[in-house]
Design a protein around this motif. Structure first.
Motif, mmCIF file in Angstrom:
data_model
loop_
_atom_site.group_PDB
_atom_site.id
_atom_site.type_symbol
_atom_site.label_atom_id
_atom_site.label_comp_id
_atom_site.label_asym_id
_atom_site.label_seq_id
_atom_site.Cartn_x
_atom_site.Cartn_y
_atom_site.Cartn_z
ATOM 1 N N GLY A 10 0.259 -0.786 0.000
ATOM 2 C CA GLY A 10 0.000 0.000 0.000
ATOM 3 C C GLY A 10 0.408 1.236 0.000
ATOM 4 N N THR A 11 1.979 1.851 -0.570
ATOM 5 C CA THR A 11 2.386 3.277 -0.672
ATOM 6 C C THR A 11 2.701 3.592 -2.113
ATOM 7 O OG1 THR A 11 3.418 3.178 1.498
ATOM 8 C CG2 THR A 11 3.964 5.093 0.147
ATOM 9 N N VAL A 12 2.159 4.589 -2.651
ATOM 10 C CA VAL A 12 2.360 4.957 -4.037
ATOM 11 C C VAL A 12 3.581 5.852 -4.162
ATOM 12 C CG1 VAL A 12 1.346 6.127 -6.012
ATOM 13 C CG2 VAL A 12 -0.108 4.768 -4.518
ATOM 14 N N ALA A 13 4.484 5.524 -5.076
ATOM 15 C CA ALA A 13 5.703 6.313 -5.254
ATOM 16 C C ALA A 13 5.388 7.667 -5.873
ATOM 17 C CB ALA A 13 6.683 5.541 -6.132
ATOM 18 N N SER A 14 6.217 8.621 -5.586
ATOM 19 C CA SER A 14 5.988 9.982 -6.066
ATOM 20 C C SER A 14 6.374 10.115 -7.522
ATOM 21 C CB SER A 14 6.820 10.963 -5.233
ATOM 22 O OG SER A 14 6.841 12.220 -5.836
ATOM 23 N N THR A 15 5.399 10.499 -8.365
ATOM 24 C CA THR A 15 5.701 10.668 -9.784
ATOM 25 C C THR A 15 6.573 11.895 -10.008
ATOM 26 O OG1 THR A 15 3.614 11.875 -10.036
ATOM 27 C CG2 THR A 15 3.592 9.531 -10.532
ATOM 28 N N VAL A 16 6.476 12.864 -9.092
ATOM 29 C CA VAL A 16 7.351 14.027 -9.203
ATOM 30 C C VAL A 16 8.801 13.607 -9.061
ATOM 31 C CG1 VAL A 16 7.974 16.226 -8.144
ATOM 32 C CG2 VAL A 16 5.574 15.586 -8.339
ATOM 33 N N ALA A 17 9.056 12.713 -8.105
ATOM 34 C CA ALA A 17 10.430 12.253 -7.893
ATOM 35 C C ALA A 17 10.960 11.539 -9.112
ATOM 36 C CB ALA A 17 10.484 11.326 -6.686
ATOM 37 N N VAL A 18 10.099 10.775 -9.781
ATOM 38 C CA VAL A 18 10.529 10.062 -10.981
ATOM 39 C C VAL A 18 10.957 11.049 -12.044
ATOM 40 C CG1 VAL A 18 9.809 8.528 -12.835
ATOM 41 C CG2 VAL A 18 9.046 8.081 -10.517
ATOM 42 N N ALA A 19 10.163 12.101 -12.228
ATOM 43 C CA ALA A 19 10.488 13.091 -13.244
ATOM 44 C C ALA A 19 11.816 13.759 -12.958
ATOM 45 C CB ALA A 19 9.373 14.140 -13.319
ATOM 46 N N VAL A 20 12.050 14.089 -11.685
ATOM 47 C CA VAL A 20 13.318 14.713 -11.318
ATOM 48 C C VAL A 20 14.467 13.736 -11.489
ATOM 49 C CG1 VAL A 20 14.591 15.850 -9.474
ATOM 50 C CG2 VAL A 20 12.160 16.281 -9.728
ATOM 51 N N THR A 21 14.224 12.458 -11.125
ATOM 52 C CA THR A 21 15.270 11.454 -11.224
ATOM 53 C C THR A 21 15.777 11.322 -12.650
ATOM 54 O OG1 THR A 21 14.365 10.218 -9.368
ATOM 55 C CG2 THR A 21 15.813 9.019 -10.843
ATOM 56 N N LEU A 22 14.889 11.529 -13.630
ATOM 57 C CA LEU A 22 15.282 11.383 -15.025
ATOM 58 C C LEU A 22 16.296 12.432 -15.458
ATOM 59 C CD1 LEU A 22 11.832 10.492 -16.638
ATOM 60 C CD2 LEU A 22 13.737 8.966 -16.127
ATOM 61 N N THR A 23 16.519 13.445 -14.632
ATOM 62 C CA THR A 23 17.495 14.468 -14.971
ATOM 63 C C THR A 23 18.863 14.184 -14.371
ATOM 64 O OG1 THR A 23 17.046 15.866 -13.047
ATOM 65 C CG2 THR A 23 15.619 16.158 -14.969
ATOM 66 N N LEU A 24 19.026 13.020 -13.767
ATOM 67 C CA LEU A 24 20.302 12.696 -13.145
ATOM 68 C C LEU A 24 21.411 12.590 -14.186
ATOM 69 C CD1 LEU A 24 19.143 10.012 -10.569
ATOM 70 C CD2 LEU A 24 19.704 12.397 -10.115
ATOM 71 N N GLY A 200 -15.227 -9.107 3.686
ATOM 72 C CA GLY A 200 -14.256 -10.172 3.877
ATOM 73 C C GLY A 200 -12.839 -9.733 3.585
ATOM 74 N N THR A 201 -12.654 -8.933 2.522
ATOM 75 C CA THR A 201 -11.304 -8.556 2.120
ATOM 76 C C THR A 201 -11.309 -7.205 1.433
ATOM 77 O OG1 THR A 201 -9.293 -9.373 1.021
ATOM 78 C CG2 THR A 201 -11.373 -9.637 -0.187
ATOM 79 N N SER A 202 -10.153 -6.762 0.990
ATOM 80 C CA SER A 202 -9.983 -5.539 0.219
ATOM 81 C C SER A 202 -9.215 -5.869 -1.052
ATOM 82 C CB SER A 202 -9.214 -4.484 1.022
ATOM 83 O OG SER A 202 -9.911 -4.129 2.205
ATOM 84 N N VAL A 203 -9.319 -4.996 -2.031
ATOM 85 C CA VAL A 203 -8.620 -5.190 -3.299
ATOM 86 C C VAL A 203 -7.116 -5.040 -3.093
ATOM 87 C CG1 VAL A 203 -8.263 -4.165 -5.584
ATOM 88 C CG2 VAL A 203 -10.579 -4.445 -4.676
ATOM 89 N N ILE A 204 -6.328 -5.877 -3.773
ATOM 90 C CA ILE A 204 -4.867 -5.759 -3.726
ATOM 91 C C ILE A 204 -4.392 -4.981 -4.956
ATOM 92 C CG2 ILE A 204 -4.201 -7.689 -2.275
ATOM 93 C CD1 ILE A 204 -4.222 -9.511 -4.655
ATOM 94 N N TYR A 205 -3.397 -4.116 -4.757
ATOM 95 C CA TYR A 205 -3.068 -3.210 -5.863
ATOM 96 C C TYR A 205 -1.611 -2.749 -5.849
ATOM 97 C CZ TYR A 205 -3.651 0.264 -2.179
ATOM 98 O OH TYR A 205 -3.538 0.972 -1.009
ATOM 99 N N ASN A 206 -0.676 -3.566 -5.381
ATOM 100 C CA ASN A 206 0.714 -3.098 -5.393
ATOM 101 C C ASN A 206 1.614 -4.021 -6.206
ATOM 102 O OD1 ASN A 206 1.456 -5.275 -3.613
ATOM 103 N ND2 ASN A 206 0.689 -4.059 -1.906
ATOM 104 N N GLU A 207 2.796 -3.526 -6.501
ATOM 105 C CA GLU A 207 3.751 -4.245 -7.359
ATOM 106 C C GLU A 207 4.163 -5.571 -6.753
ATOM 107 O OE1 GLU A 207 7.891 -5.485 -7.790
ATOM 108 O OE2 GLU A 207 7.307 -4.006 -6.279
ATOM 109 N N PHE A 208 4.341 -5.639 -5.436
ATOM 110 C CA PHE A 208 4.761 -6.872 -4.763
ATOM 111 C C PHE A 208 3.718 -7.971 -4.971
ATOM 112 C CE2 PHE A 208 6.540 -8.445 -0.381
ATOM 113 C CZ PHE A 208 7.063 -9.569 -1.004
ATOM 114 N N SER A 209 2.453 -7.660 -4.756
ATOM 115 C CA SER A 209 1.411 -8.678 -4.908
ATOM 116 C C SER A 209 1.262 -9.108 -6.362
ATOM 117 C CB SER A 209 0.073 -8.157 -4.374
ATOM 118 O OG SER A 209 -0.417 -7.082 -5.154
ATOM 119 N N LEU A 210 1.398 -8.170 -7.291
ATOM 120 C CA LEU A 210 1.321 -8.525 -8.711
ATOM 121 C C LEU A 210 2.485 -9.427 -9.100
ATOM 122 C CD1 LEU A 210 0.161 -8.345 -11.532
ATOM 123 C CD2 LEU A 210 1.330 -6.137 -11.820
ATOM 124 N N GLN A 211 3.670 -9.122 -8.584
ATOM 125 C CA GLN A 211 4.836 -9.968 -8.849
ATOM 126 C C GLN A 211 4.590 -11.398 -8.373
ATOM 127 O OE1 GLN A 211 7.771 -10.661 -10.576
ATOM 128 N NE2 GLN A 211 8.757 -8.814 -9.783
#
Length: 438
Positions: A10-24, A200-211
């Motif tokens: 459950g934590t969503v990565a910051s898309t802003v950080a990704v954009a900045v990272t691309l300028t490395l 009973g449950t909640s929807v799963i929605y992260n990269e770890f569970s999909l993997q």
């Protein structure tokens, strides 16, 4: 679930950080730019990490102990919460002013490593990696170089509020061999017998569970440079969410969307409105604290083959990396070694960053583990016989996979796209990004 293809195996990565990272800085494998020998003169190390007050206090206590043992080294701490951490780090790295030691996450590791921003730790004699299980250490690598030392590991399981299960009176099936169909039927029955608004449950929605889901099907999410999951596998994953929201096993699409970003202590599981959720095993401690000591248990994920395929793996909870711009890489590596391998440091840190990646330091904790921490450690040990080879880490260009996954998942739940169309669109979007980055 009827549409799952049966295999032998459950934590969503910051898309802003990704954009900045691309300028490395430009791509290239980095080697230390300063001496790999320890210095005799005074040295100052800047260390950065994300986390809350408890983490900050424990980390500082470890630094105090390290400085006692190495009086010529002074540590300057820099920390923030997750939301601002990556943008700040990306900006500092792009400006050539990154801290010496960096707390790193799997979704950003390839992005930083591919741009020559991190030191290959396998070249540093101060760092001992022998205490880590090989498949765990492998997940700190990019193109066979060790750019990150795993700090901790976690497994994903189903966290069950057994107090609530007993109260409603809908017992779990045999969780050691249960199927996705059996799980869905149980969750649906639980919802039907519960008061309105309890599920009973909640929807799963992260990269770890999909993997993990993909590996159960004999598939994989990523290669070193690209997304490689089969569209049919991803469509099946989306179909789970659609089925659960439509048959009442989980909250509706609208309720799920409204509660997706709630703090942990306000979510459906913590407030007793959901009986079971899919989560990293180490989260049992946080949920137990938020729920006032409710009885919680960890059980394995459902599978299509009675849990016979070795699909599971220990995922590093986080890493320590060393900046390629550090003027003191030897001392930085020495500090990383201390934080991961020293028994006294491990006792201070505990499991706040997850189950220690070094089995020896975990053993050193002994009776210091809380009952919840012991449950997480025992769950990981129980999964040992089900471990497969380590998967490829999130490739360069795919750091925002969880943001993208959440968006398409909601499209499916609201029936704006079919599972098949959403699967093809997600793969195309991520592939476009990885192609551009590589």
């Amino acid at each position: 679930m009827k549409r799952i293809r049966r295999t032998a195996a459950g934590t969503v990565a910051s898309t802003v950080a990704v954009a900045v990272t691309l300028t490395l800085a430009a791509c290239g494998v980095a080697q230390p730019q300063a001496s790999t020998e320890l210095a005799d003169e005074p040295v100052t190390l800047r260390v950065t990490w994300w986390g809350g007050d408890t983490r900050h206090a424990r980390t500082q206590e470890v630094f105090d102990l390290f400085e006692e043992e190495h009086p010529n080294i002074t540590i300057e701490p820099e920390f923030s919460d997750w939301s601002g951490y990556w943008e700040k780090l990306a900006t500092a790295t792009a400006g050539g002013n990154a801290p010496d030691v960096i707390q790193m996450d799997q979704v950003y590791l390839a992005s930083y490593a591919s741009r020559g921003s991190l030191v290959d730790l396998s070249t540093m004699p101060q760092l001992d990696t022998s205490g880590l299980e090989p498949s765990v250490l492998e997940m700190g690598k990019w193109k066979d170089a060790l750019y990150a030392m795993p700090v901790s590991t976690t497994s994903t399981g189903l966290l069950v509020n057994t107090d609530l299960v007993e109260e409603i009176g809908v017992s779990l099936p045999d969780t050691s061999t249960w199927s996705w169909d059996q799980f869905e039927a149980w969750a649906q029955q639980f919802s039907e017998k519960s008061p309105d608004g309890t599920y009973g449950t909640s929807v799963i929605y992260n990269e770890f569970s999909l993997q993990l889901f993909a590996r159960q099907q004999g598939d994989q999410l990523f290669s070193e440079d690209d997304i490689v999951i089969e569209p049919e596998t991803l469509a099946d994953y989306f179909q789970l969410a659609l089925d659960w929201t439509k048959d009442g096993a989980a909250p509706s699409a609208s309720i799920t969307a409204e509660t997706l970003t709630l703090p942990l202590d306000q979510g459906f599981f913590a407030t007793g409105k959901t009986a079971a959720i899919f989560t990293p095993s180490t989260m049992i401690t946080a949920y137990s604290a938020a729920m006032g000591g409710a009885e919680l248990e960890l059980v394995p994920l459902p599978t299509p083959d009675e849990d016979t395929t070795k699909y599971d793996y220990y995922k590093p909870g986080m890493y320590w990396s060393v900046s390629a711009k550090s003027e003191h890489p030897a001392e930085a590596a020495l500090l990383v070694d201390f934080m991961v391998n020293d028994a006294e440091a491990a006792k201070i840190i505990g499991t706040e960053r997850g189950i220690p990646a070094n089995a020896a330091t975990l053993e050193a904790l002994g009776d210091d583990l809380t009952p919840e921490e012991r449950k997480a450690a025992d769950f990981a040990e129980q999964r040992a016989s089900h471990l497969g080879e380590a998967p490829a880490i999130v490739p360069n260009g795919a750091s925002d996979i969880e943001t993208i996954l959440s968006r398409y998942l909601q499209d499916v739940m609201f029936e704006r796209q079919t599972p098949e169309d959403a699967a093809n669109a997600l793969i195309a979007e991520v592939r476009s990004s990885t192609n551009a980055a590589n």
